[in-house]
Design a protein around this motif. Structure first.
Motif, PDB file in Angstrom:
ATOM      1  N   LEU A   1       0.843  -1.193   0.000  1.00  0.00           N
ATOM      2  CA  LEU A   1       0.000   0.000   0.000  1.00  0.00           C
ATOM      3  C   LEU A   1       0.880   1.245   0.000  1.00  0.00           C
ATOM      4  CD1 LEU A   1      -2.890   1.124   0.215  1.00  0.00           C
ATOM      5  CD2 LEU A   1      -2.663   1.008   2.705  1.00  0.00           C
ATOM      6  N   ALA A   2       0.707   2.101  -0.974  1.00  0.00           N
ATOM      7  CA  ALA A   2       1.521   3.316  -1.091  1.00  0.00           C
ATOM      8  C   ALA A   2       0.620   4.541  -1.052  1.00  0.00           C
ATOM      9  CB  ALA A   2       2.328   3.298  -2.388  1.00  0.00           C
ATOM     10  N   LEU A   3       0.983   5.509  -0.222  1.00  0.00           N
ATOM     11  CA  LEU A   3       0.192   6.728  -0.071  1.00  0.00           C
ATOM     12  C   LEU A   3       1.096   7.948  -0.154  1.00  0.00           C
ATOM     13  CD1 LEU A   3      -2.055   5.703   2.971  1.00  0.00           C
ATOM     14  CD2 LEU A   3      -2.743   5.757   0.563  1.00  0.00           C
ATOM     15  N   GLU A   4       0.539   9.033  -0.659  1.00  0.00           N
ATOM     16  CA  GLU A   4       1.262  10.297  -0.689  1.00  0.00           C
ATOM     17  C   GLU A   4       0.685  11.224   0.371  1.00  0.00           C
ATOM     18  OE1 GLU A   4       2.939  13.353  -4.029  1.00  0.00           O
ATOM     19  OE2 GLU A   4       0.768  12.965  -4.083  1.00  0.00           O
ATOM     20  N   LYS A   5       1.558  11.766   1.181  1.00  0.00           N
ATOM     21  CA  LYS A   5       1.149  12.659   2.266  1.00  0.00           C
ATOM     22  C   LYS A   5       1.505  14.087   1.879  1.00  0.00           C
ATOM     23  CE  LYS A   5       1.828  13.364   7.251  1.00  0.00           C
ATOM     24  NZ  LYS A   5       2.540  12.843   8.461  1.00  0.00           N
ATOM     25  N   LEU A   6       0.479  14.914   1.702  1.00  0.00           N
ATOM     26  CA  LEU A   6       0.694  16.308   1.338  1.00  0.00           C
ATOM     27  C   LEU A   6       0.807  17.136   2.612  1.00  0.00           C
ATOM     28  CD1 LEU A   6      -1.850  16.673  -1.606  1.00  0.00           C
ATOM     29  CD2 LEU A   6       0.532  15.894  -1.662  1.00  0.00           C
ATOM     30  N   THR A   7       1.921  17.800   2.802  1.00  0.00           N
ATOM     31  CA  THR A   7       2.134  18.591   4.009  1.00  0.00           C
ATOM     32  C   THR A   7       2.267  20.071   3.654  1.00  0.00           C
ATOM     33  OG1 THR A   7       4.542  18.321   3.908  1.00  0.00           O
ATOM     34  CG2 THR A   7       3.303  16.677   5.152  1.00  0.00           C
TER      35      THR A   7
END
Length: 529
Positions: free
Chosen positions: A124-130
């Motif tokens: 499972l791959a997710l992108e975290k926008l900060t």
């Protein structure tokens, strides 16, 4: 007990159960034997009352209790024997009623939860926008805070009041030369151009100076709350005590001390932490929607129609309640009617995701502890009147469906956090505007049918619901206008990312919630908007 399956189609099941009369009678006999030592009857020693007399005296109650106990036991046996997982409460009917001495025949209809292959959480791959907090962000927040802390200082007596200036006034209102209730005030502070007073009142004070007296004429709006003032023309005799101008607000240590802080640096620390908390919440929302979109794309299985119907009704009632508070509800109702199928798809997605998250949680030992559940119950109890809280707590502790409803949001968050920990997360810095745009794009995408997904676009707007916080006007507040209502997308209110929650059984009712406490309102005059 005899079990005959009559329906097995998709997720629908139906059974006929036959409970022999001898089993019910055996239960009655056992109950009589149990209570006999406590029965008292004239002419018999304690514990020596014949069983037939006990049955004669309490026959109806004994039969009813025995039948209900047999019914519960039969349903439990059915669920265990057939390994059924009901989606909602089964529908149970007793054929031709129940008569003592006869076999009891029941029909049980239900929908079962689907069998879901154990979801894989590997890869499972997710992108975290900060969003980093910049100096300009902090300066903007401080400037907004300062703007909300406006102060005014006395102007020269020759100063003519203009928009943005504050005038301190006394006034008396009259209809046909007669003073009316709520039309008089002394020392009222009014910022010209604020829209605080009824239309036309502030405009006619432009150019007044300290010490001036002026008579102005205004007409109350046709939709004014006070019946005796609707559409009426009134005169107000106004005396200007003082014209004031806005004082410059310096953001320094003294400014920070207004909030009980040691100095400006401490205020900056708090403001930065607040901004970081806000953006962290947005980041989590974006990640969660991204996660759920991935799960929705990877898993497709039949869901119980009854659960979808229940979820759709919840969404639909929420939308209708919001639209009913609008100025033009007919237009809003037409709009959501045109998109009814979209909302049903949202309901189906929510149910499917709820079942999927539940399966992932159970497979990986995610649970809500008894301590956490106790805190949830106590928090929910605070919505009720003090005298009803204990009754509410007892109601929830005895009702499994009510417990499930309280547990569901926390359980969902815990499963989502578990998946976040297992995922490969890459971070990317963006602006707040880019983060909000990403959330809105994912929201619009989630509302579409899975088989028709296209490049993300803005979710279609819905008629906004008015704030519920507006207080009812009192007689003295009659001419006051309500502040413009804030708007919130009704489609967001029916977010696709919330799993279906089980509802308390209709047969039981929780204590009535306490009414929202009204804030004490400062007494306004009839000129106030």
């Amino acid at each position: 007990m005899q079990i005959v399956e009559t329906t097995n189609e998709g997720l629908k099941r139906a059974y006929t159960l036959t409970i022999p009369a001898r089993d019910i009678q055996a239960r009655i006999d056992a109950e009589v034997k149990k209570v006999a030592p406590q029965v008292r009857m004239p002419g018999f020693r304690p514990g020596k009352v014949p069983a037939n007399l006990i049955k004669k005296m309490h026959g109806e109650a004994l039969h009813s209790d025995a039948f209900n106990a047999s019914l519960r036991e039969s349903i439990d046996s059915l669920m265990k024997e057939k390994k059924l997982r009901p989606a909602l409460q089964p529908k149970i009917d007793v054929a031709d009623g129940y008569e003592p001495g006869r076999d009891a025949e029941l029909t049980v209809e239900l929908e079962v939860l689907p069998e879901i292959d154990a979801p894989s959480i590997e890869g499972l791959a997710l992108e975290k926008l900060t969003v980093p907090v910049t100096d300009s962000d902090l300066d903007e927040a401080l400037n907004k805070l300062a703007a909300n802390q406006k102060s005014y200082k006395d102007a020269a007596k020759t100063k003519k009041a203009a928009e943005g200036d504050q005038v301190v006034i006394d006034f008396v209102g009259r209809l046909d030369g007669v003073e009316f209730e709520g039309g008089k005030a002394e020392g009222a502070a009014l910022v010209l151009g604020s829209g605080q007073f009824i239309p036309g009142f502030e405009d006619q004070l432009a150019g007044v100076k300290t010490g001036d007296t002026k008579t102005i004429t205004v007409t109350f709006p046709e939709d004014y709350p006070a019946e005796n003032l609707k559409g009426k023309e009134a005169e107000f005799e106004v005396t200007v005590q003082q014209v004031k101008v806005e004082a410059e607000t310096t953001i320094d240590d003294e400014f920070a001390k207004q909030f009980g802080l040691d100095g400006l640096e401490k205020l900056k620390e708090l403001m930065k932490a607040q901004i970081e908390q806000e953006t962290a919440g947005l980041t989590r929302t974006q990640m969660k929607r991204q996660l759920l979109d991935k799960l929705a794309a990877d898993y497709d299985f039949d869901v119980p129609p009854s659960m979808v119907d229940a979820e759709f009704q919840q969404i639909w009632q929420q939308l209708q309640a919001e639209i009913a508070r609008e100025e033009n509800p007919e237009e809003g109702l037409k709009e959501i009617e045109a998109e009814k199928d979209d909302y049903r798809r949202i309901a189906e997605r929510r149910v499917r995701l709820g079942l999927l998250l539940s399966e992932i949680g159970q497979a990986n030992g995610v649970a809500v502890s008894s301590q956490e559940m106790g805190m949830l119950i106590q928090q929910a109890a605070q919505q009720y009147r003090p005298e009803d809280r204990e009754r509410f707590v007892e109601y929830v502790r005895q009702d499994a469906m009510a417990q499930a409803q309280l547990r569901a949001p926390l359980y969902e968050d815990k499963v989502v956090d578990f998946l976040f920990d297992k995922a490969e997360v890459t971070e990317r810095e963006v602006t707040r505007e880019e983060l909000e745009a990403a959330i809105e794009a994912e929201e619009g995408e989630a509302a579409k049918p899975a088989e028709k997904k296209a490049p993300a676009k803005k979710a279609s707007p819905k008629k906004a619901a008015k704030d519920e916080g507006a207080e009812a006007d009192s007689a003295a507040d009659a001419p006051a206008k309500k502040a413009p209502a804030k708007k919130a997308s009704a489609k967001k209110a029916a977010a696709a990312d919330e799993p279906a929650e089980e509802k308390p059984a209709a047969a039981k009712k929780a204590p009535a919630k306490k009414p929202a406490a009204k804030k004490p309102a400062a007494k306004k005059s009839s000129a106030d908007e």
